[in-house]
Design a protein around this motif. Sequence first.
Motif, PDB file in Angstrom:
ATOM      1  N   ARG A   1       0.831  -1.205   0.000  1.00 34.19           N
ATOM      2  CA  ARG A   1       0.000   0.000   0.000  1.00 34.19           C
ATOM      3  C   ARG A   1       0.864   1.253   0.000  1.00 34.19           C
ATOM      4  O   ARG A   1       0.481   2.290  -0.565  1.00 34.19           O
ATOM      5  CB  ARG A   1      -0.930   0.008   1.219  1.00 34.19           C
TER       6      ARG A   1
ATOM      7  N   THR B   1      -5.248   4.010  -0.505  1.00 37.64           N
ATOM      8  CA  THR B   1      -6.577   3.417  -0.687  1.00 37.64           C
ATOM      9  C   THR B   1      -6.851   3.048  -2.144  1.00 37.64           C
ATOM     10  O   THR B   1      -7.811   2.315  -2.426  1.00 37.64           O
ATOM     11  CB  THR B   1      -7.677   4.375  -0.204  1.00 37.64           C
TER      12      THR B   1
ATOM     13  N   ASP C   1      -6.802  -0.661  -2.502  1.00 37.07           N
ATOM     14  CA  ASP C   1      -7.505  -1.462  -1.502  1.00 37.07           C
ATOM     15  C   ASP C   1      -8.577  -2.369  -2.092  1.00 37.07           C
ATOM     16  O   ASP C   1      -8.699  -3.545  -1.696  1.00 37.07           O
ATOM     17  CB  ASP C   1      -8.115  -0.560  -0.432  1.00 37.07           C
TER      18      ASP C   1
END
Length: 475
Positions: A383, A390, A393
Amino acid sequence: MSTTTVTLSDHFARAVPEMAVAWEAEPVAEPRLLVLNEPLAAELGLDVDWLRSAEGLAFLVGTHVPAGARPVAQAYAGHQFGHYSPRLGDGRALLLGELVHADGGLRDLHLKGSGRTTFSRGGDGFAAVGPMLREYVISEAMHALGIPTTRSLAVVATGRPVPRETVLPGAVLARVASSHLRVGSFQYARATDDVDLLRRLADHAIERHYPSHGYLGLFESVLAAQASLVARWTLVGFVHGVMNTDNMTISGETIDYGPCAFLEAFDPATVFSSIDHGARYAFGNQPAIAEWNLARLAEALLPLLADTQEDAIAIAVESLGGFRRSYNAVWTTGMLTKLGLPSDTAPDFIDDLLALLHTHHIDYTLFHHHLTTAARGSLAPVRSLFTDPTAIDAWLTRWQSLAPDPTLMAHANPLYIPRNHRVEEALTAATTGDMTPFHHLLAAVQSPYTERSDLAHYATPAPDTTTPYQTFCGT
């Protein structure tokens, strides 16, 4: 050991003497060994201590060859950036002969930078230290990654100044290959209109690489080998940079590490070569170019495929249609292995990932390495590659639901590749006489899957720069 105990055969020169011009390497007054591939030397039955001796170094630069050996410059043609050249050949290289490998097969011992030949076309025939060490380190990295490739036996400094944009120290590379037969070799034979020569060349290729195959089997075997090879390039982010037909081997080995490099930020449009102005050999174009090159091989082989040209063309076209299937099968299987996923995973899952990597300019090698860590439970490293963590994600959630296998991934996702800035750093130092950075880089890329704390800086991308990285042919 002496050269009297080294046996170099001359299978190529005897099979197609019309394509083998007897030649001698230029004298080298004081050869100095820069790097020697000791494991490869042992596989070839060569004594390492002897190779390091004065006689051994003379052998490695081609000025002291075994009794009975017949060094030759090989003739071939080729399409260079899409333009056909009927007479290329070894302009700065010599085939010293063939050695028997530990596996029982033959290997060519070939020199680069050994001086002018009849094919030099105005070039000086020499090579500089930097480009020869580039070929050494990248070819050995490819070998460690399990990608078929020519190998580097040694780089020997010649002490001869080589004028390029500046004056550089000269060197000779001793290269080892299953053979140096190329698509361009068959183009050369076909252009002579001598079907007997073409047939003898094909028979030699079959004997050397694909025993018990016929002429159609030869073509289909080369097609499958090249489809697999280029798929493997793509899986590790390798950009060849000069996929001319004279740089496509019949064996399916990677050859000619001139303007090559590895992706950092994923982008199919990536071009590194300073002479590829039209982006013909961009990263994402490599499969289509391989297919185009194989069509040129099919054209060269037409007289051997059927009694009439019409029938031969129909056979060749049908066989050529298998390239994309072969490429896609190898690439898809390879990508699913990199992701640790089963073979029935939907293809659009891979496409979605590549779109994310492209949009967010994510380092291709580090992403897959960190994804292996994610499969073991830690999502933070992967990440962290995204400016907005995000962004990945939703994809990661889908991926985790498929229960990825980290053990599978660990053997498919390298940490160390020859990163471009580290290659340049090593070559710049070597050109001034300091081989230490080169040997450190070599140690990293020869064990690409094994993380070592002392080699951490070889896993980091280059600093952001507004100047695109460029590579050069070294000629």
